[in-house]
Design a protein around this motif. Sequence first.
Motif, PDB file in Angstrom:
ATOM      1  N   LEU A  19      30.102 103.468  15.747  1.00 57.40           N
ATOM      2  CA  LEU A  19      31.031 102.617  15.632  1.00 57.40           C
ATOM      3  C   LEU A  19      31.899 102.380  14.098  1.00 57.40           C
ATOM      4  CD1 LEU A  19      30.751  99.696  18.198  1.00 57.40           C
ATOM      5  CD2 LEU A  19      32.227 101.701  18.362  1.00 57.40           C
ATOM      6  N   GLN A  20      32.659 102.592  13.948  1.00 59.30           N
ATOM      7  CA  GLN A  20      32.981 102.453  12.178  1.00 59.30           C
ATOM      8  C   GLN A  20      33.830 101.122  11.745  1.00 59.30           C
ATOM      9  OE1 GLN A  20      32.976 105.364  11.042  1.00 59.30           O
ATOM     10  NE2 GLN A  20      32.836 104.223   8.709  1.00 59.30           N
ATOM     11  N   GLY A  21      32.983  99.785  11.182  1.00 51.96           N
ATOM     12  CA  GLY A  21      33.505  98.972  11.044  1.00 51.96           C
ATOM     13  C   GLY A  21      33.870  98.824   9.479  1.00 51.96           C
ATOM     14  N   VAL A  22      33.775  97.363   8.793  1.00 49.09           N
ATOM     15  CA  VAL A  22      33.577  97.403   7.016  1.00 49.09           C
ATOM     16  C   VAL A  22      32.055  96.197   6.154  1.00 49.09           C
ATOM     17  CG1 VAL A  22      35.004  95.966   5.591  1.00 49.09           C
ATOM     18  CG2 VAL A  22      36.060  96.850   7.341  1.00 49.09           C
ATOM     19  N   CYS A  23      31.851  97.037   5.754  1.00 46.35           N
ATOM     20  CA  CYS A  23      30.657  96.737   5.324  1.00 46.35           C
ATOM     21  C   CYS A  23      30.948  95.439   4.812  1.00 46.35           C
ATOM     22  CB  CYS A  23      30.116  97.378   3.562  1.00 46.35           C
ATOM     23  SG  CYS A  23      28.604  96.513   2.861  1.00 46.35           S
ATOM     24  N   VAL A  73      20.142 100.902  18.228  1.00 42.13           N
ATOM     25  CA  VAL A  73      21.221 100.691  17.337  1.00 42.13           C
ATOM     26  C   VAL A  73      20.325 100.848  15.457  1.00 42.13           C
ATOM     27  CG1 VAL A  73      22.072  99.768  19.118  1.00 42.13           C
ATOM     28  CG2 VAL A  73      21.797  98.089  16.383  1.00 42.13           C
ATOM     29  N   VAL A  74      21.371 101.600  15.583  1.00 39.36           N
ATOM     30  CA  VAL A  74      21.618 101.576  13.502  1.00 39.36           C
ATOM     31  C   VAL A  74      22.491 101.192  12.676  1.00 39.36           C
ATOM     32  CG1 VAL A  74      20.731 103.236  11.437  1.00 39.36           C
ATOM     33  CG2 VAL A  74      19.522 103.431  13.358  1.00 39.36           C
ATOM     34  N   LEU A  75      21.941  99.989  12.184  1.00 39.02           N
ATOM     35  CA  LEU A  75      23.505  99.546  11.591  1.00 39.02           C
ATOM     36  C   LEU A  75      23.035 100.022   9.994  1.00 39.02           C
ATOM     37  CD1 LEU A  75      25.166  96.790  11.279  1.00 39.02           C
ATOM     38  CD2 LEU A  75      23.361  95.605  10.915  1.00 39.02           C
ATOM     39  N   ASP A  76      23.601 100.883   9.428  1.00 39.07           N
ATOM     40  CA  ASP A  76      24.392 101.173   8.211  1.00 39.07           C
ATOM     41  C   ASP A  76      25.112 100.734   7.414  1.00 39.07           C
ATOM     42  OD1 ASP A  76      24.568 102.705   6.165  1.00 39.07           O
ATOM     43  OD2 ASP A  76      24.173 104.844   6.769  1.00 39.07           O
ATOM     44  N   ALA A  77      25.301  99.577   7.073  1.00 35.93           N
ATOM     45  CA  ALA A  77      26.122  98.546   6.603  1.00 35.93           C
ATOM     46  C   ALA A  77      27.388  98.721   5.415  1.00 35.93           C
ATOM     47  CB  ALA A  77      25.636  97.048   6.202  1.00 35.93           C
ATOM     48  N   ALA A  78      25.883  99.216   4.458  1.00 40.14           N
ATOM     49  CA  ALA A  78      26.791  99.555   3.071  1.00 40.14           C
ATOM     50  C   ALA A  78      27.399 100.952   3.307  1.00 40.14           C
ATOM     51  CB  ALA A  78      26.008 100.628   2.611  1.00 40.14           C
ATOM     52  N   ASN A  79      27.256 101.885   4.510  1.00 47.22           N
ATOM     53  CA  ASN A  79      28.330 102.992   5.130  1.00 47.22           C
ATOM     54  C   ASN A  79      29.548 102.807   6.105  1.00 47.22           C
ATOM     55  OD1 ASN A  79      27.264 104.901   2.348  1.00 47.22           O
ATOM     56  ND2 ASN A  79      25.415 105.438   4.062  1.00 47.22           N
ATOM     57  N   GLY A  80      28.990 100.923   6.745  1.00 46.33           N
ATOM     58  CA  GLY A  80      30.248 100.656   7.496  1.00 46.33           C
ATOM     59  C   GLY A  80      29.646 101.466   9.290  1.00 46.33           C
ATOM     60  N   ARG A  81      28.557 101.970   9.096  1.00 44.37           N
ATOM     61  CA  ARG A  81      28.498 102.395  10.544  1.00 44.37           C
ATOM     62  C   ARG A  81      27.230 101.698  11.667  1.00 44.37           C
ATOM     63  NH1 ARG A  81      28.218 108.650  10.496  1.00 44.37           N
ATOM     64  NH2 ARG A  81      25.812 108.190  12.016  1.00 44.37           N
ATOM     65  N   LEU A  82      27.753 101.489  12.503  1.00 47.16           N
ATOM     66  CA  LEU A  82      26.940 100.980  13.461  1.00 47.16           C
ATOM     67  C   LEU A  82      26.678 102.562  14.783  1.00 47.16           C
ATOM     68  CD1 LEU A  82      25.511  98.830  14.799  1.00 47.16           C
ATOM     69  CD2 LEU A  82      27.472  97.803  16.444  1.00 47.16           C
ATOM     70  N   GLU A  83      25.118 102.743  13.931  1.00 43.01           N
ATOM     71  CA  GLU A  83      24.933 104.167  15.824  1.00 43.01           C
ATOM     72  C   GLU A  83      24.223 103.598  16.724  1.00 43.01           C
ATOM     73  OE1 GLU A  83      22.484 106.304  12.665  1.00 43.01           O
ATOM     74  OE2 GLU A  83      23.502 106.034  10.907  1.00 43.01           O
ATOM     75  N   LEU A  84      25.131 104.102  17.599  1.00 38.40           N
ATOM     76  CA  LEU A  84      24.330 103.082  18.693  1.00 38.40           C
ATOM     77  C   LEU A  84      23.637 104.193  20.034  1.00 38.40           C
ATOM     78  CD1 LEU A  84      28.339 102.484  20.175  1.00 38.40           C
ATOM     79  CD2 LEU A  84      26.960 101.296  19.507  1.00 38.40           C
ATOM     80  N   ARG A  99      38.979 102.961  12.665  1.00 38.46           N
ATOM     81  CA  ARG A  99      38.005 103.379  13.831  1.00 38.46           C
ATOM     82  C   ARG A  99      38.348 104.608  14.548  1.00 38.46           C
ATOM     83  NH1 ARG A  99      37.576  97.979  13.727  1.00 38.46           N
ATOM     84  NH2 ARG A  99      39.527  97.759  15.700  1.00 38.46           N
ATOM     85  N   TRP A 100      40.011 104.686  14.720  1.00 41.81           N
ATOM     86  CA  TRP A 100      40.206 105.357  15.167  1.00 41.81           C
ATOM     87  C   TRP A 100      40.083 107.513  14.528  1.00 41.81           C
ATOM     88  CZ3 TRP A 100      43.661 101.808  14.160  1.00 41.81           C
ATOM     89  CH2 TRP A 100      44.466 102.098  12.730  1.00 41.81           C
ATOM     90  N   ALA A 101      39.874 107.181  13.041  1.00 42.02           N
ATOM     91  CA  ALA A 101      40.034 108.014  12.375  1.00 42.02           C
ATOM     92  C   ALA A 101      38.085 108.531  12.612  1.00 42.02           C
ATOM     93  CB  ALA A 101      40.057 108.143  11.263  1.00 42.02           C
ATOM     94  N   ASN A 102      37.860 107.948  12.920  1.00 43.16           N
ATOM     95  CA  ASN A 102      36.198 108.449  13.296  1.00 43.16           C
ATOM     96  C   ASN A 102      35.808 109.315  14.913  1.00 43.16           C
ATOM     97  OD1 ASN A 102      33.492 108.697  12.650  1.00 43.16           O
ATOM     98  ND2 ASN A 102      33.177 106.854  14.417  1.00 43.16           N
ATOM     99  N   THR A 103      35.164 110.681  14.544  1.00 38.30           N
ATOM    100  CA  THR A 103      35.167 111.309  15.656  1.00 38.30           C
ATOM    101  C   THR A 103      33.408 111.277  16.187  1.00 38.30           C
ATOM    102  OG1 THR A 103      35.652 113.189  14.012  1.00 38.30           O
ATOM    103  CG2 THR A 103      37.032 112.182  14.770  1.00 38.30           C
ATOM    104  N   GLU A 104      32.552 110.822  15.094  1.00 41.55           N
ATOM    105  CA  GLU A 104      31.124 110.613  15.958  1.00 41.55           C
ATOM    106  C   GLU A 104      31.432 110.397  16.745  1.00 41.55           C
ATOM    107  OE1 GLU A 104      27.594 110.400  13.272  1.00 41.55           O
ATOM    108  OE2 GLU A 104      29.475 110.000  12.021  1.00 41.55           O
ATOM    109  N   ALA A 105      30.394 111.106  17.797  1.00 43.50           N
ATOM    110  CA  ALA A 105      30.387 110.656  18.735  1.00 43.50           C
ATOM    111  C   ALA A 105      28.806 108.935  19.256  1.00 43.50           C
ATOM    112  CB  ALA A 105      29.889 111.264  19.726  1.00 43.50           C
TER     113      ALA A 105
END
Length: 837
Positions: free
Chosen positions: A278-282, A488-499, A269-275
Amino acid sequence: MSNNNNVLTLSAPLSGPVLALGNVPDEVFASGAMGDGLAIDPLNDCLQAPCDGVIIHVARTGHALTIRADNGAEVLMHVGIDTVELNGEGFALLVKEGARVSEGQPLVQFDLDRIARQCKSLVSLIILTNSERFELQPIASKTVKVGEALMRIAVRTSASVQTAVDNSAAEVAACVRITHRGGLHARPAALIRKTAQGFSSQSQLHFGDKSAACDSLIGLMGLGIGEGDEVRVSCRGKDCEAALQALVAALSVAVHEEHHAPVVATTPRWANTEANVLQGVCAAPGLVCGPLFRLAGIELPEDTGTHNVDEQLQRLDAALEQVRGEIRNTLDHARRRKNVEEEEIFAAHLALLEDPALLDAATAAIEQGSAATHAWRDAIQAQCAVLLALGKPLFAERANDLRDLQQRVLRALLGEAWHFELPAGAIVSAHELTPSDLLQLSAQRAAGICMAEGGATSHVAILARGKGLPCLVALGSEVLDVPQGQRVVLDAANGRLELAPSDARHAEVHQIRETQKLRRQQQQAQAQQPAHTTDGVSIEVAANVASSAEAQVAFDNGADGVGLLRTEFLFVDRRTAPDEQEQRQAYQAVLDAMGDKSVIIRTIDVGGDKQLDYLPLPVEANPVLGLRGIRMAQVRPELLDQQLRALLQVSPLARCRILLPMVSEVDELLQIRQRLDELCVELELTQRPELGVMIEVPAAALMAEQLARHADFLSIGTNDLSQYTLAMDRDHAGLAARVDALHPALLRLIAQTCIGAAKHGRWVGVCGALASDPLATPVLVGLGVSELSVSPPQIGEIKDRVRHLDAAQCRQLSLELLDLSSAKAVRQACQHHWPLS
């Protein structure tokens, strides 16, 4: 024989070189599971009594017998390894059970040459089966002659007080290495517990300085045993020998934790700089948008401590029984749908609910004044703490199963139903969801799941994939701070939760989903129609099924037939093999469900990691390279005979095709074909069903032309063919992503199979997972495959894919793919030539 001061000297029952037990070419004997002893590689052909005594057991097939000496020592003599398979041929018993014999008396005459030719080894065992009471001291060193002193047996000091033979106090033990993926977590522990409960003996598992009873699931998990760890198992009681052997086998069987887990490259998560992301695991792929709904666990008020003990115990018992009933219903539902993964998960939950360590802790707390609610919660939390303290991710994930039971039982105690309604299209967030939560959320049509904790191999992840529910795990506690109802948008395949998705992003996700939904509807509408390429090549799209219920689903989804009926479903989870009548009815039901379409029925494919309770097999170092498929049928021909008889009695026989698994040479096919012909004569049949061969091992692909000369069709099992060709276990968490059937080496074997089959006018199908991959469809068509057997929900999609292909172009481009360097390169080329819109 001398029997002085409780020391018995055994004379050699055979002549030949003496081997230590550890050097015997059989793991069950070598491990000491049967008891301490020695072995002799015999040079003579008559087994003689090693001492005076009584014959207390004679094997039906004459290859083994046990003598009880006058001091109570019980000595098993076993001629050769795997000689039971000779079914008594080559053995002449010279004594009967119950007979009194003298030292040197001939017991069994045997055919030395026949055993040497037909069995694994001539090495013969002399085993002290009640060695917990006696100490064994070898005398002979290298070679011995019949009648010479072989070993001494002295009564152990601790056992000398027992004047009579006391089987109830017998104890045996063995060491074994754990091969279960990830160690002894919930599901393997449930298997051990189930095995131990089948015997009256008390069994314990010892690891380091800790021990646990084998009938305590939590106790077993609490030992923190990892994959590859060596443990000691001990059994005490009348049937301790059998219990030990069964437990050693259960501890050695590879029960795979995950069959389809996606291996996901995770970004910290700390490597993700996109505002606002939230980065997770699929844990389960998918793309959804909607309002976030936070699911909180049950919080209990402070316990007053003034309770009636009996009343609280009754409340807990009633709640436990209610939850057991709910889980049994879930289990029944899973069994009816043949959902093995769901069944295994909730079977483990049911076992946890009956765990003595858990129930005793809760009961003790109630007896000391706690409320049933708090006693149950505290008992669960204490066991969770034990698992979490082990510091192993898999055990931490398994603590989630305990928390599931905490919530379920608390709900029952508090009389709380599932007391909230999900907003339409909600994406549910939680600290960590439980399997029963997941089933409830799926029933309420949740759009997606995201969790602060959890893992991609958790039970929740397995269930989410099975339900097609997009799921992200390990998002961190930040996900719990997102306001209730936020879009929110849940893009599970790419491990992203767009808030904070823009309106444009929201619209884009909706459009992608609508397009996918429309395409699925169009594909489904055309699913009943045959699939032809644009240049007129017909491709049969059949289904892989495991029951008549699944066959009905496949038929409704437009299957052109059944390309693979896995008959193992009839043989597992039972004490005895299904009889001929039960098998015939089950196969007939599948034929009936498929209307006038053909059904390919694979003969029983067990062995390796698929074990049957009533078919005990030796523990194998490499199960996938051992007694599997047709090799098992050769060892137990009566099982295959019974199955073939049942298959030959279905109607109409013309729609039944028989498929043989794990064939690696032509002789195996010829032997089964001859047996099939003999059975047809016995049953007075003039018609013969088609007989096909599975191409699962590289040897079969390389011999495809020779096999096609005698087979009616070939069916490629790409799952096993991949792992055998690439020498990578497809269930290995670190390698699973690399076991790709689009590897050029696999494609070359598929091409060679099709070329070999074509020379004899035989057709080739693919029934492995590759057939269900739309990206692979053009390649398989191009290489000459004419039948694809897929999972029932994908029939419409694969037929649609075929209808958009030009077979001639597929042939030309597929041949070019054979020269590429990797599976990744092949996938990129496929995406370029035949893009998935």
